[in-house]
Design a protein around this motif. Sequence first.
Motif, short mmCIF file in Angstrom:
data_model
loop_
_atom_site.label_atom_id
_atom_site.label_comp_id
_atom_site.label_asym_id
_atom_site.label_seq_id
_atom_site.Cartn_x
_atom_site.Cartn_y
_atom_site.Cartn_z
N ASN B 85 -7.52 11.07 -7.68
CA ASN B 85 -6.38 11.52 -6.88
C ASN B 85 -5.95 10.48 -5.85
O ASN B 85 -6.44 10.46 -4.73
CB ASN B 85 -6.71 12.84 -6.18
CG ASN B 85 -5.53 13.37 -5.39
OD1 ASN B 85 -4.38 12.98 -5.63
ND2 ASN B 85 -5.79 14.23 -4.43
N ASP B 86 -5.00 9.65 -6.24
CA ASP B 86 -4.53 8.57 -5.38
C ASP B 86 -3.60 9.10 -4.27
O ASP B 86 -3.34 8.40 -3.30
CB ASP B 86 -3.78 7.53 -6.22
CG ASP B 86 -4.11 6.13 -5.76
OD1 ASP B 86 -5.05 5.96 -4.96
OD2 ASP B 86 -3.42 5.19 -6.21
N ALA B 87 -3.14 10.33 -4.43
CA ALA B 87 -2.21 10.91 -3.44
C ALA B 87 -2.85 11.02 -2.06
O ALA B 87 -2.14 11.06 -1.06
CB ALA B 87 -1.72 12.27 -3.91
N ILE B 198 2.46 -5.87 -1.26
CA ILE B 198 1.91 -6.78 -2.27
C ILE B 198 1.06 -6.00 -3.27
O ILE B 198 1.19 -6.17 -4.49
CB ILE B 198 1.07 -7.90 -1.59
CG1 ILE B 198 1.97 -8.77 -0.71
CG2 ILE B 198 0.35 -8.77 -2.63
CD1 ILE B 198 1.23 -9.74 0.19
N VAL B 199 0.21 -5.10 -2.75
CA VAL B 199 -0.62 -4.29 -3.64
C VAL B 199 0.26 -3.37 -4.48
O VAL B 199 0.03 -3.17 -5.67
CB VAL B 199 -1.65 -3.47 -2.82
CG1 VAL B 199 -2.51 -2.63 -3.73
CG2 VAL B 199 -2.52 -4.38 -1.98
N TYR B 200 1.30 -2.83 -3.83
CA TYR B 200 2.26 -1.93 -4.50
C TYR B 200 2.88 -2.62 -5.71
O TYR B 200 3.15 -1.99 -6.73
CB TYR B 200 3.34 -1.56 -3.48
CG TYR B 200 4.29 -0.45 -3.86
CD1 TYR B 200 3.98 0.87 -3.57
CD2 TYR B 200 5.51 -0.72 -4.47
CE1 TYR B 200 4.86 1.90 -3.88
CE2 TYR B 200 6.39 0.30 -4.79
CZ TYR B 200 6.07 1.61 -4.49
OH TYR B 200 6.95 2.63 -4.79
N MET B 201 3.10 -3.92 -5.58
CA MET B 201 3.77 -4.66 -6.65
C MET B 201 2.81 -5.23 -7.68
O MET B 201 3.25 -5.93 -8.59
CB MET B 201 4.63 -5.77 -6.04
CG MET B 201 5.83 -5.20 -5.30
SD MET B 201 6.98 -6.47 -4.70
CE MET B 201 6.02 -7.25 -3.42
N GLN B 217 -7.28 -0.64 -5.53
CA GLN B 217 -8.17 0.13 -4.65
C GLN B 217 -8.81 -0.74 -3.57
O GLN B 217 -8.85 -0.36 -2.41
CB GLN B 217 -9.25 0.86 -5.48
CG GLN B 217 -8.71 1.95 -6.40
CD GLN B 217 -7.77 2.91 -5.70
OE1 GLN B 217 -7.95 3.25 -4.53
NE2 GLN B 217 -6.71 3.33 -6.39
N LEU B 218 -9.28 -1.92 -3.96
CA LEU B 218 -9.90 -2.81 -2.97
C LEU B 218 -8.86 -3.33 -1.98
O LEU B 218 -9.12 -3.44 -0.79
CB LEU B 218 -10.61 -3.98 -3.65
CG LEU B 218 -11.86 -3.66 -4.46
CD1 LEU B 218 -12.47 -4.93 -5.03
CD2 LEU B 218 -12.91 -2.94 -3.60
#
Lengths: 257, 257
Positions: B85-87, B198-201, B217-218
Motif C-alpha cells: 500500500n503505497d498510498a 526525481i523519484v516520481y519520474m 522506496q529507498l
Amino acid sequence: MDTITPFQFSLVYNAFSFTFATMAATTLFLWLCRSQVAPAYRTAVTISGLVTAIAAYHYLRIFESWNASYTLQNGVIATTGFAFNDAYRYVDWLLTVPLLLIELVLVMRLSPEETSSKTLRLGTAAALMIILGYPGEIATDIPTRAIWGTLSSIPFVYIVWELFSGLGSSVASQPAAAQGLVRKARLLTFASWGFYPIVYMAPFAGLTGSTATTTIQLGYTIADIVAKAGVGILIYMISVRKSQVEKHDAPAYAERY
Amino acid sequence: MDTITPFQFSLVYNAFSFTFATMAATTLFLWLCRSQVAPAYRTAVTISGLVTAIAAYHYLRIFESWNASYTLQNGVIATTGFAFNDAYRYVDWLLTVPLLLIELVLVMRLSPEETSSKTLRLGTAAALMIILGYPGEIATDIPTRAIWGTLSSIPFVYIVWELFSGLGSSVASQPAAAQGLVRKARLLTFASWGFYPIVYMAPFAGLTGSTATTTIQLGYTIADIVAKAGVGILIYMISVRKSQVEKHDAPAYAERY
C-alpha cells in the motif's frame, strides 16, 4: 542455517529479553531524572536516553526475529526457514554510535564552535565505520570479511585518536570532581567498542556453526549493554557532579543554557 | 507484481525499520527538549516533532504492508497476493508537508498577521501539490503520470517562489547568529523536496520492475529522513540559537509568547 541446541537457543532468547528490559529501564531512568541536572547537561542526558530507547526498539525486533527463525517444541529445535535478521544491529549502530559520541562531547560543555566541529567529525567517522563494517558482516567468505573489517577500522582508529588526543586537553579542563568520571566514560566507550571487532573476527578463529552464532549474539549483546546503558549512566553521573560543582562555584554559569 | 530478489527485499525492509526508529527518536528528542527554547519557539519545535511522529506511524504501517506483500522463506521470495500500500506515503505527506512549511514560518517569528497569511497560503499550496500528484503516482501509463506530475508542480513552483522571494526579506531580518541556519533549513527543504519529483519520474527513465520498486522506496525514504528529521533538528537548533540571542539582547521580548 545450522541447528542450534535447545540450551543455546534459550540462552540467546533470554539474553535478548534481558537486554530489551535493561535498555528500556535505562531510558526511563535517564528521562525521568533529566530535571535533576543543570540546563546545560539536559541535552546530553536526553540523548543518552535516546540511545537506549533506540536500542530497546531494536532488541525487541531482534528478539522477535530470533523467535521467528527457530521453534523449540518438545525439546527439539527446528529452523522455520525465516532467516534471523542480523541487519537490525547495523541499523541500530548507524543511529546510536554517532549519538554516543555526541553525548560524550556534550557532557564536556565545550564552546559552541568546538561542540559543533567535534560532533560533526566524530559523528561522521562513526557512521562511516558502521557502513564499512556491514558488507563484511554479511560476507560468507573470510577474505571479504577481512577487507571490510580493515576498512572499517580506519575511522575507528581516527575516533580513538580524537577521543584520547583531540579531547585530551578538554578533559584536563573539566572540574576536578568530574575528571575521573569523564576519563572513565571515555575508557568504557573505548573498551566496550574494542569488543565489537573481536566478535566480528569470531569466524577467523575457526568458530563456525551454532557455537559461532551463539558467541556472536551474546558478545554483541554484552558489548551493547556496557556501551549504551553503562556509558549512559556514567554520562548522567558526570552531569550531576558537574551541575553541583558549577552551582556552588558559579551560579550564573550553572543556570545558562 | 514483479518479483524482487531476497537482497532487495531485505534492503527495503531494513530501510523502513531504520526510518521508523529515526522518526520516533527525533520526535522524542524534539518533545523532550522543547523546554530548552524560549516560549515563542515551542510551537515550532512541537510541530517539528509532530511531523516526525506522523511519519513514524506511517513508516510502521509501510513496514508492515511490505512484510504482508512478500514472504522470504528458505532464501526464496514469494508474493503473497496482498498489494503493497503505497498510498500511506501520500496520506502522510498530506499531513506532514503543510506542517513542515508551517514550522519553517513559525521559527522565523514574524508578526501574527504575516504568520497567519503565510501559513495559510503555503499550507494550502502544499496540500494541493500532494493531492494533484497522487493520480499520477497510481497511473499505469506514462502520459497520465506526466499530466498529473505537471499539474502538481504548479503549487510546487509557487512554494519555492514564496520561500525564496516572499520570505527573503524575513530571512534578512533574522538575528545574525541564526541567519545562516535559517538559510540552511530553507535550502534543505528545497533540496530534499527536489528529490521527490526525481523519484516520481523514475518510470520515465525506463526503470521498471523490481529495480524501480527498490529505487523508488529507498529514494522516498532518504528524502523523508532529510526533509523531516533533518529539517526538524535544524528548526530546533535555530530555536535554541534565537532564544539565546533574544534572552541576551531583549529579555522581555524573549519571554513573550
